[in-house]
Each structure stands twice: as structure tokens, then as C-alpha cells.
Design an enzyme around this catalytic site. Structure first.
Site, PDB file in Angstrom:
ATOM      1  N   TYR A  31     -36.102  -8.285 -46.306  1.00  0.00           N
ATOM      2  CA  TYR A  31     -35.135  -7.926 -47.401  1.00  0.00           C
ATOM      3  C   TYR A  31     -33.761  -8.291 -47.564  1.00  0.00           C
ATOM      4  O   TYR A  31     -33.159  -8.180 -46.389  1.00  0.00           O
ATOM      5  CB  TYR A  31     -35.302  -6.225 -47.717  1.00  0.00           C
ATOM      6  CG  TYR A  31     -36.348  -6.031 -48.820  1.00  0.00           C
ATOM      7  CD1 TYR A  31     -36.385  -6.183 -49.945  1.00  0.00           C
ATOM      8  CD2 TYR A  31     -37.540  -5.364 -48.019  1.00  0.00           C
ATOM      9  CE1 TYR A  31     -37.730  -5.908 -50.718  1.00  0.00           C
ATOM     10  CE2 TYR A  31     -38.735  -4.961 -48.855  1.00  0.00           C
ATOM     11  CZ  TYR A  31     -38.801  -5.291 -50.205  1.00  0.00           C
ATOM     12  OH  TYR A  31     -39.628  -4.997 -50.928  1.00  0.00           O
ATOM     13  N   ASP A  73     -33.051   0.768 -40.815  1.00  0.00           N
ATOM     14  CA  ASP A  73     -32.813  -0.410 -40.496  1.00  0.00           C
ATOM     15  C   ASP A  73     -31.252  -0.435 -39.412  1.00  0.00           C
ATOM     16  O   ASP A  73     -30.832  -1.284 -39.013  1.00  0.00           O
ATOM     17  CB  ASP A  73     -32.077  -1.208 -41.682  1.00  0.00           C
ATOM     18  CG  ASP A  73     -33.367  -1.699 -42.703  1.00  0.00           C
ATOM     19  OD1 ASP A  73     -34.365  -2.046 -41.939  1.00  0.00           O
ATOM     20  OD2 ASP A  73     -33.191  -1.979 -43.878  1.00  0.00           O
TER      21      ASP A  73
END
Length: 775
Positions: free
Chosen positions: A484, A396
Site C-alpha cells: 500500500y 505498520d
């Protein structure tokens, strides 16, 4: 009486222009403050003892760096990103370069020592070179002046090419996506009759009004930078697109900067590979590709709103319990320097677009415990018998983890009355403020810090009873990175321990449901399968227990057979003992089975009153896991930091990060190789860094719909004092009750040490929607 309103997350960001003037269209629910409870009183202020040298550079510095990079005399030949193409050179992003620890320590030690200079880092995409690439640069010292230089940033990368990344492995930005779109559109237009029949949609290009499908493709997009590929899955558009995957994939070769050389590698559907349009059409016309299971376009079931069809639970119409700081806040802040003090704790908060929030110079009662505590990477790897799931590895930081730390809803994401700060990152020659995206609050631990009842033969069953209030200060951010929502908590307990917790919610990245592929996850909706995957979140803990001469001590429980003269009838019998050792070399390692070993960072030259080495224990919490896979081609060499529970290294200014943000597309030839950190250096009485992993093996379930629940998807670790003090850190807490039985009056006497129970009337009223024109 107190009346307060909910602060709503109706907007995401406030844009700060190049000149620094703030403009805002963010709508919010304005809070009305009344009453005397002190819940919404601001935190008391304190002046930080030092300048926050880890802080992000200013908006003005960012603009000056941007202008310097675009100055013709700098020689980078840059094009404005808004006008650039694949074969142009342009700035991808600008951020703050982490300051070297060796430069900071003298400043922390002496007020007379000047703070270290600040530098920026910039990523330049150079498509205009003969050998196109991406290169990082360091720009400084700041502010920009006659001494400022623009130099290649190579020293923090050990993969062999410094800060350079081959073009094929560089970030797959909008320009690269746009370059592949004409090929994809032409391929899909030729088979629109097939896709309409098989998956209920067509794709004619990302901007074509007749397109009814969304495109999704995973990372990595290269193995070593010599090639580039794009494995595309289609989904239905909409807010719940992650839960409506379709059984159709297009595989493209998109190597190089010339789109005319891009080509089709194949199609995948019905678990079959077709290398050409002709092969696909032949199978379709033969009736070999029909699927009885159809994906649904109605996604009401996937929205996180109230579902009246499920009924209403008894008494659920009442407001749920709230955590309120009755009487006012018990921590102090210097908002300008992002400095916090709480019950003996003190620390600085910093922020970068790549990592998000980091913590520095963490002290307990004036003594340093940690120089740095920071998230290094949020990685995930999936499994499945189709291109998207099998191919997917996420890092990420690649997407800019810090840029996705968004607005927090007061009373739900953070308690009412929390201290809430904005977080700002730089985008081109602008600065973007994510409003209300960092919160600080103190809360009840939910259990006493300590208690004991001293038993006696009185009617009450005790002569004395002591119980001490358990509280902690939490700092929290939530980063919504694609599907998420990661919640990051750093919790400072009054007993001197630090707890790090991460939770995951949000949408699953799911797969189309295949009845014969239950080994990759269960069916969770009509046409949707929950894809099995791992979440691994890697953290850095640069311990400085008192000073930098630290060691990692291992106390292992071992079984021994021994005899003792006072038990002659037993002969040899089994006992457990402590076997202590010191880790002498850099290494990766795992928790021992049954947690039979205690790991402590200690200072061998500092002892407490009883002659024990002062240190902090590393206590595993919930779900301390590492990556399941060891030799996947998609995570072979660029993700080694995820493959053990723990690692210990020497601190080096050349190793500030466990990973490079650009590593995900280089699984076979990483820009930053974590394994090279372990080169046999001694770690006894040295400046050591502990790297640790939190995470979840995500065994997907129907209860992941509509989104994964924070309750189960949680992982944690605790750093706890281990002989760091001479006794438990509870004797100086006034929030306690000491209860004594008085035998003369046959009554209980209470000592509250002057801390009485507060009285406060709280009333919730309906929120009023307003416009905050100041951001």
C-alpha cells in the site's frame, strides 16, 4: 518565459556512511530554472524561535550510540547483525526516544530555560540468553559522554514486562525467516509434483534457482509469546505478486531458537486442511484437489503504465491542470530546525523511523493550539476462509512506518515548485536518507474562503459582492509499506482550521478466487479475489488550547416539546436545543448517530470578546470509521485503539504512543495495552489528549486493479476554531475582491487591495535525464 523539468522518482534512498559522508547513485531528472514567475524560487527563510527539541538525533550521535552499545564494558555482549544467528545478541534498530512533554514545556515558556536532554532508544534482540527475548533500552543523555547511561526502557510500556518482548513474539526478521526455510524447502521438495500440477510452481528454498514461487506470511506470528507459528501463502514472483495469490498454504510451528524443533502443522488447499504430507498426497491422488480456475503468470494487466488497448480519451494528450505558486512562496521555513510559518500558522516538523513525520508546537497567530499532532499506527485487518486472509493483522509501525516514506514525483505527487525535503533514519551504524520524501506547498482550496452577494434591484442584481480567496498549506508524505501507498496530508487553512487527510493506493493483498466465497470479496481477475479488509489509522492530537488546562465539551442536539405564547394555535410543538456537558473521565467513545453532537476541546479559563469559551471543534470528515471486529483472536487485546472513533485521556509522559511497535505479535498479552490508559482519571481542565481514527472499510472491487484509487480510498477530519476568535479569520486577507455597483455610472467597480493578477508564461519541455552525484 519559464522552462522547468519534471523531477523523477528513479531512486529510493541515499546512503550516509557511519562517518557522515554522503554517497549517492540516485538518478534524477534535473530541473532547469528560467523565467520570472517565481515558481521555483526557494521559500523565504525564517529563524525558528526555539531549537527543535523533537528532532531526530544526528548521524554522529547514532554512530556514537552504536559504538557504546558494542563496547564490551557496556556488558550487552553484542554480535554484528551481519554475522549474527538466532542465538546471538544483536542490535535490531536505533531511533530517537520522544522527549517528555513535562521537560519541554518549561523550555517553550522561557528562553532562559535549557532545552531538555536528548535520548536514543535501541532494540536489542537477545537470542543468547537462557530465556531469549527482545529488550528496549534508553541511551543518554546525548551526545555520548561520561554521563551517558544505557538503561532498560520500560516506563513507556504498561503490559507488565516493560520493554521486554518474548522471543517467540519478537519481530520476524530475516534471521528467523532463514531459520524456517530449510524445513519449508524440505517439505515442499517432497510435494513438488503436486504443487507443479495444482499451482504451477515449486519451492526448493529461497536461494534455490529452481524455485518458482514466492513466500508470504502474515502477522501475528504468536498469540502471547509462548509459541510461534508461520502461516505461509505462495504467490507468483514479480512486481505484481500481491495480485497473483495461489491456493496453497503451509502451516509451520517455529517456536523457540532451535530450528530442529520446528515442525509442520499442516497444508491448506481447496479449503481443506491436511495435517501431513501423506494426507495431502492421498487426496491429490484421489483427484480431490483439482481446480478449474488457474492463476495467471502474465501480469501486464497489473502494472501502472499506460494501456493503449483501452484507447485514448479526447484531449487527453494535453497537459493536465497544474497548481503553481505564481509570484513566489507565501510561507517561510527554517530547514535546519524543520520549522514552518504560514499565514499566522507556525509549527515544527520531526521524524522517527517508527511513526514517520510528526508535528509539534502548532500555533495560530502566536497562540498554541496543539503540542503534538502525529500518526500513531496504520493498522489493517482482513477476512477470508483461508489461513492468510483470516490470520492477517498489520501494524505498520512494526515494519518501521517512517522508513518507507519514499521519493515524491514533482508535478504528480506534489505540485511543481514545492519545497521538498529529505527524511533520514538510522540503520545500524549508518544513516539512510530517503531523498525528496517530504513536500510543502500552498494551493488554491478550489473554493472561496467566504463570499456574499448583497442583493439589490440594480441591473446586476446586487449592490456589493465580496469574495475571498481560499488557500491552504499542505505538508505531504507517501509511505509505500509493502503493497500500500499511504498518502498523509496535514493541511493548514488560512481560516485557522487544520485538516488531516489520509488516502490509500497500491496493490490489494488479495486471495485466490474461490467461487463459493463471495462473502469475503468479489472476483477482480482471472484467479484473484479482492480480500475484504479494514484500514484503521490512529492519530494523536495533544491539544493545548492557550495552555494545558483543557476540557472536552459536548454540545448535543436534543429534541424537546414546548409551547410558545406567540403560537397559541400550535400547543406543544417539537424544537431542537443544545444540551451541553463536559466529559469528566477518560474514555473511548464514538460519533453520535446523525452527527448530532459537537465535540470541542475548550479552555474554560479563556474566553473571547463575547464571553464564550475559546476552543477547537472536532469535525468528522470523510469515512471516519473504526475497526469492524471486536473480539478477533488476532486483534483481541493489542489493537483496542482501533475499535472506537475517538478517545480522550490525560496526557502522561509514560503514555507517548497509542501502541507499541512490537504489539502486533502479542494479541493476547500486549506489551502496550491502550485500555489501561483509561483508569478513571479526571479530564476536566487538565492536559488532555484526543486520539482519533481515520480509515476505510475496503469493499474491494474490479476498479482496485491495477491499484486502489486515491479518489475513493480517503478519510479525513478537521479541527476548526469554535469561538476561539472574536470573528471569522477572513478580514485580514488581502487576496479578495470587493465589487461595488456605481449607480451614477451604471458600472461595477473592483477593489483588489493591491493584489493584482499575476502574469506568467509557462512552457513545459521534455525532461533530460541526469545524475545527481550529491544526493
Amino acid at each position: 518565459m519559464l522552462s522547468y523539468y519534471l523531477s523523477a522518482a528513479l531512486g529510493l534512498a541515499t546512503v550516509v556512511s557511519a562517518a557522515g559522508a554522503r554517497t549517492s547513485t540516485r538518478e534524477r531528472i534535473e530541473r532547469q530554472l528560467e523565467g520570472t514567475c517565481g515558481i521555483f524560487e526557494p521559500a523565504p527563510t525564517v529563524r525558528a524561535p526555539r531549537k527543535n527539541v523533537w528532532a531526530q538525533m544526528s548521524a554522529e550521535d547514532n554512530v556514537a550510540v552504536w559504538n557504546l552499545l558494542h563496547d564490551p564494558e557496556t556488558g550487552l555482549n553484542l554480535t554484528d547483525p551481519a554475522e549474527a544467528t538466532l542465538t546471538d545478541n544483536y542490535v535490531f534498530w536505533i531511533d530517537t526516544l520522544p522527549v517528555n512533554k513535562t521537560d519541554v514545556l518549561p523550555y517553550l515558556k522561557s528562553c532562559s530555560h535549557p532545552p531538555p536532554p536528548k535520548y536514543a532508544r535501541a532494540v536489542i534482540f537477545a537470542g543468547g540468553k537462557d530465556d531469549p527475548d527482545s529488550q528496549e533500552y534508553m541511551i543518554g543523555p546525548l551526545p555520548v559522554g561520561p554521563e551517558t547511561r544505557v538503561e532498560k526502557l520500560d516506563y513507556i510500556f504498561n503490559g507488565g514486562d516493560g520493554g521486554r518482548v518474548p522471543y517467540n513474539a519478537r519481530y520476524f526478521d530475516g534471521k528467523r525467516s532463514a531459520a524456517t526455510d530449510p524445513l519449508l524447502a524440505s517439505i515442499m521438495a517432497n510435494i513438488s509434483d503436486i504443487t507443479e500440477d495444482l499451482i504451477g510452481g515449486s519451492y526448493f528454498g529461497s536461494d534455490n534457482e529452481n524455485t518458482t514461487l514466492w513466500v508470504s506470511s502474515p502477522t501475528p506470528v504468536s498469540y502471547d509469546g509462548t509459541q510461534a507459528f508461520r502461516n505461509i501463502m505462495f504467490r507468483y514472483p514479480g512486481p505484481a505478486t500481491y495480485l497473483t495469490p495461489l491456493d496453497f498454504f503451509v502451516l509451520l510451528n517455529c517456536t523457540g531458537t532451535d530450528p530442529s524443533h520446528y515442525r509442520l502443522r499442516g497444508f491448506v488447499t481447496a479449503s481443506r486442511l491436511f495435517t501431513s504430507v501423506a494426507e495431502l498426497r492421498e487426496a491429490y491422488e484421489a483427484g480431490e484437489l483439482s481446480n478449474e480456475i488457474k492463476q495467471t503468470r502474465n501480469t501486464d494487466w497489473a502494472m501502472l503504465d499506460y494501456k493503449p488497448e483501452l484507447g485514448q480519451r479526447d484531449l487527453e494528450s494535453k497537459l493536465a491542470p497544474q497548481s503553481l505558486e505564481i509570484g513566489g512562496k507565501r510561507y517561510r521555513v527554517d530547514e535546519k530546525e524543520r520549522y514552518v510559518e504560514y499565514m499566522g500558522w507556525s509549527f515544527y516538523v520531526a521524524y522517527t523511523r517508527t511513526l514517520g513525520v510528526t508535528y509539534h508546537d502548532i500555533k495560530y497567530k502566536g497562540e498554541r493550539i496543539l503540542y503534538e499532532l502525529s500518526l500513531q499506527e496504520a493498522a489493517a485487518q482482513y477476512a477470508g476462509f483461508q489461513p492468510k486472509a483470516a490470520n492477517t493483522v498489520y501494524h505498520d509501525t512494526y515494519y518501521g512506518l517512517g522508513t518507507y516514506m519514499g521519493t515524491l514525483v514533482e508535478g504528480f505527487d506534489c505540485p511543481f515548485g514545492s519545497t521538498i525535503w529529505n527524511l533520514t533514519y538510522h540503520e545500524g551504524n549508518r544513516s539512510i536518507t530517503n531523498a525528496d520524501s517530504f513536500c510543502i506547498y500552498e494551493s488554491d482550496s478550489g473554493y472561496p474562503m467566504s463570499r456574499h452577494r448583497y442583493e439589490d434591484s440594480t441591473d446586476y442584481g446586487f449592490s456589493h459582492l465580496g469574495t475571498i480567496k481560499g488557500t491552504a498549506l499542505t505538508t505531504r508524505t507517501i509511505a509505500t509499506i509493502g503493497n500500500y501507498d499511504y498518502m498523509f496530508d496535514y493541511i493548514f487553512h488560512v481560516d485557522g482550521s487544520i485538516e488531516i487527510v489520509v488516502r490509500a493506493s497500491g496493490y490489494l493483498q488479495s486471495s485466490f478466487f474461490y467461487p463459493d466465497q463471495g462473502r469475503f470479496g468479489p472476483r477482480i481477475q482471472q484467479g484473484t479475489q479482492g480480500s475484504l479488509h479494514d484500514h484503521i489509522l490512529t492519530y494523536k492530537a495533544d491539544f493545548d488550547i492557550i495552555d494545558t488546562a483543557n476540557s472536552l465539551e459536548v454540545s448535543e442536539l436534543v429534541l424537546v416539546n414546548q409551547s410558545q405564547p406567540w403560537f397559541p394555535e400550535l400547543g406543544l410543538f417539537e424544537q431542537m436545543e443544545l444540551s451541553k456537558s463536559t466529559m469528566d473521565k477518560e474514555q473511548q467513545f464514538n460519533w453520535m448517530p446523525n452527527n448530532r453532537a459537537m465535540y470541542c476541546i475548550v479552555n474554560p479559563n479563556a474566553t473571547n470578546a463575547w464571553g464564550e469559551k475559546r476552543g477547537y471543534r472536532i469535525v468528522p470528515g470523510k469515512s471516519n470509521i473504526h475497526l469492524t471486529l471486536n473480539d478477533s483472536p488476532f486483534s483481541r487485546k493489542q489493537t483496542p485503539f482501533t475499535k472506537t472513533h475517538l478517545a480522550l485521556t490525560r496526557q502522561r509522559d509514560t503514555e507517548p504512543f497509542a501502541n507499541s511497535w512490537a504489539n502486533v505479535n502479542l494479541p493476547w498479552k500486549p506489551q502496550q495495552d491502550f485500555l489501561k490508559f483509561f483508569d478513571g482519571d479526571d479530564v476536566v481542565e487538565e492536559d488532555v489528549v484526543l486520539w482519533f481514527n481515520l480509515g476505510m472499510h475496503h469493499f474491494t472491487r474490479a476498479e482496485d486493479v491495477p491499484v486502489t484509487l486515491y479518489t475513493e480510498a480517503v478519510s479525513s477530519i478537521v479541527f476548526a476554531p469554535q469561538s476561539f476568535n472574536d470573528r471569522a479569520q477572513d478580514g485580514d486577507i488581502l487576496n479578495r475582491r470587493w465589487i461595488t455597483y456605481n449607480s451614477e455610472t451604471d458600472a461595477l467597480e473592483y477593489d483588489d487591495y493591491g493584489v493584482e493578477l499575476g502574469q506568467c508564461t509557462v512552457k513545459l519541455t521534455e525532461p533530460v535525464l541526469g545524475i545527481n552525484r550529491n544526493g
